[in-house]
Design a protein around this motif. Structure first.
Motif, short mmCIF file in Angstrom:
data_model
loop_
_atom_site.label_atom_id
_atom_site.label_comp_id
_atom_site.label_asym_id
_atom_site.label_seq_id
_atom_site.Cartn_x
_atom_site.Cartn_y
_atom_site.Cartn_z
N THR A 1 -9.07 -23.09 -24.53
CA THR A 1 -8.95 -24.44 -23.97
C THR A 1 -9.79 -24.57 -22.71
O THR A 1 -10.59 -25.49 -22.56
N GLY A 2 -9.62 -23.61 -21.80
CA GLY A 2 -10.42 -23.61 -20.58
C GLY A 2 -11.90 -23.42 -20.86
O GLY A 2 -12.76 -24.02 -20.22
N THR A 3 -12.19 -22.60 -21.85
CA THR A 3 -13.58 -22.35 -22.23
C THR A 3 -14.21 -23.63 -22.80
O THR A 3 -15.37 -23.94 -22.52
N LEU A 4 -13.45 -24.35 -23.60
CA LEU A 4 -13.95 -25.62 -24.14
C LEU A 4 -14.30 -26.58 -23.01
O LEU A 4 -15.36 -27.21 -23.03
N VAL A 5 -13.43 -26.67 -22.02
CA VAL A 5 -13.71 -27.52 -20.86
C VAL A 5 -14.97 -27.04 -20.14
O VAL A 5 -15.83 -27.84 -19.77
N GLN A 6 -15.10 -25.72 -19.97
CA GLN A 6 -16.29 -25.18 -19.31
C GLN A 6 -17.56 -25.51 -20.10
O GLN A 6 -18.55 -25.96 -19.53
N TYR A 7 -17.52 -25.28 -21.40
CA TYR A 7 -18.71 -25.53 -22.22
C TYR A 7 -19.07 -27.02 -22.27
O TYR A 7 -20.24 -27.37 -22.27
N MET A 8 -18.06 -27.87 -22.33
CA MET A 8 -18.33 -29.32 -22.34
C MET A 8 -18.96 -29.75 -21.02
O MET A 8 -19.90 -30.55 -21.00
N THR A 9 -18.44 -29.21 -19.92
CA THR A 9 -19.00 -29.52 -18.60
C THR A 9 -20.43 -29.01 -18.51
O THR A 9 -21.34 -29.73 -18.07
N LEU A 10 -20.64 -27.77 -18.92
CA LEU A 10 -21.97 -27.16 -18.92
C LEU A 10 -22.95 -28.01 -19.71
O LEU A 10 -24.01 -28.39 -19.21
N ALA A 11 -22.60 -28.31 -20.95
CA ALA A 11 -23.51 -29.07 -21.81
C ALA A 11 -23.78 -30.47 -21.26
O ALA A 11 -24.94 -30.91 -21.23
N ALA A 12 -22.74 -31.15 -20.80
CA ALA A 12 -22.92 -32.51 -20.29
C ALA A 12 -23.84 -32.52 -19.07
O ALA A 12 -24.75 -33.36 -18.98
N LEU A 13 -23.61 -31.61 -18.15
CA LEU A 13 -24.42 -31.60 -16.92
C LEU A 13 -25.87 -31.16 -17.18
O LEU A 13 -26.80 -31.73 -16.61
N VAL A 14 -26.06 -30.17 -18.04
CA VAL A 14 -27.41 -29.70 -18.33
C VAL A 14 -28.18 -30.75 -19.14
O VAL A 14 -29.33 -31.07 -18.83
N MET A 15 -27.53 -31.31 -20.14
CA MET A 15 -28.22 -32.27 -21.00
C MET A 15 -28.52 -33.58 -20.27
O MET A 15 -29.48 -34.28 -20.61
N ALA A 16 -27.72 -33.90 -19.26
CA ALA A 16 -27.98 -35.10 -18.46
C ALA A 16 -28.96 -34.80 -17.32
O ALA A 16 -29.29 -35.68 -16.54
N HIS A 17 -29.42 -33.55 -17.25
CA HIS A 17 -30.35 -33.10 -16.22
C HIS A 17 -29.78 -33.32 -14.82
O HIS A 17 -30.52 -33.58 -13.87
N THR A 18 -28.45 -33.19 -14.71
CA THR A 18 -27.78 -33.36 -13.42
C THR A 18 -27.97 -32.13 -12.56
O THR A 18 -28.30 -32.24 -11.38
N VAL A 19 -27.70 -30.96 -13.14
CA VAL A 19 -27.89 -29.67 -12.46
C VAL A 19 -28.37 -28.67 -13.50
O VAL A 19 -28.30 -28.91 -14.70
N GLY A 20 -28.79 -27.52 -13.02
CA GLY A 20 -29.24 -26.46 -13.92
C GLY A 20 -28.06 -25.74 -14.57
O GLY A 20 -26.90 -25.96 -14.20
N PRO A 21 -28.34 -24.87 -15.52
CA PRO A 21 -27.28 -24.20 -16.27
C PRO A 21 -26.39 -23.28 -15.44
O PRO A 21 -25.19 -23.16 -15.73
N VAL A 22 -26.90 -22.66 -14.41
CA VAL A 22 -26.07 -21.76 -13.60
C VAL A 22 -25.01 -22.57 -12.84
O VAL A 22 -23.82 -22.26 -12.89
N VAL A 23 -25.44 -23.61 -12.17
CA VAL A 23 -24.50 -24.46 -11.41
C VAL A 23 -23.54 -25.16 -12.37
O VAL A 23 -22.33 -25.21 -12.12
N ALA A 24 -24.05 -25.68 -13.46
CA ALA A 24 -23.19 -26.38 -14.44
C ALA A 24 -22.14 -25.43 -15.00
O ALA A 24 -20.97 -25.81 -15.17
N SER A 25 -22.53 -24.22 -15.29
CA SER A 25 -21.58 -23.23 -15.81
C SER A 25 -20.50 -22.92 -14.79
O SER A 25 -19.31 -22.81 -15.13
N CYS A 26 -20.88 -22.78 -13.54
CA CYS A 26 -19.91 -22.49 -12.48
C CYS A 26 -18.95 -23.66 -12.26
O CYS A 26 -17.74 -23.46 -12.09
N LEU A 27 -19.46 -24.88 -12.29
CA LEU A 27 -18.58 -26.05 -12.16
C LEU A 27 -17.60 -26.12 -13.33
O LEU A 27 -16.41 -26.41 -13.16
N GLY A 28 -18.10 -25.84 -14.51
CA GLY A 28 -17.23 -25.82 -15.69
C GLY A 28 -16.19 -24.71 -15.61
O GLY A 28 -15.05 -24.89 -16.03
N ALA A 29 -16.59 -23.57 -15.05
CA ALA A 29 -15.65 -22.45 -14.91
C ALA A 29 -14.50 -22.80 -13.97
O ALA A 29 -13.36 -22.41 -14.22
N VAL A 30 -14.79 -23.54 -12.92
CA VAL A 30 -13.73 -23.97 -12.00
C VAL A 30 -12.75 -24.89 -12.73
O VAL A 30 -11.52 -24.70 -12.64
#
Length: 130
Positions: free
Chosen positions: A18-47
């Protein structure tokens, strides 16, 4: 004893999904929207995922009798270490090894699953037998 440990690990992995799904959705949304890079997006999703995982693991996986005042700080120390390792692995895999960001996240998730489960089992939710 091994069966209990295996059952608990499977429960931890399922709850963690469940938490991983939230992390991956956050990662994908932020990277695909070109909001932040994958490292930052992954960390935000991990939180975001860690907040969900704490509640579900306390309540369901470990059925912890520890008060939140004791288990939450322990959980978030492990989550912070996991967040640092998550960021480091994502940085190495995406920038130095040139691995695609989603593949890098899958590898990182597998590594962290084993490490955080072990730490949660032996420290975060363990009730001392005194």
């Amino acid at each position: 004893m091994r069966r209990v440990a295996l059952t608990r690990f499977v429960g931890y992995a399922c709850v963690g999904a469940t938490g991983t799904l939230v992390q991956y959705m956050t990662l994908a949304a932020l990277v695909m929207a070109h909001t932040v890079g994958p490292v930052v997006a992954s960390c935000l999703g991990a939180v975001a995922g860690a907040l969900i995982n704490y509640y579900l693991n306390h309540r369901f996986t470990f059925r912890s009798g520890l008060p939140h005042a004791k288990s939450a700080p322990r959980f978030f120390v492990i989550a912070a270490a996991g967040l640092a390792l998550n960021g480091a692995l994502m940085l190495v895999l995406t920038h130095l090894a040139d691995v695609a960001w989603m593949v890098a996240q899958c590898v990182t998730t597998a590594v962290l699953l084993v490490l955080t489960y072990t730490a949660s089992s032996v420290w975060t939710f363990r009730v001392s037998k005194t």
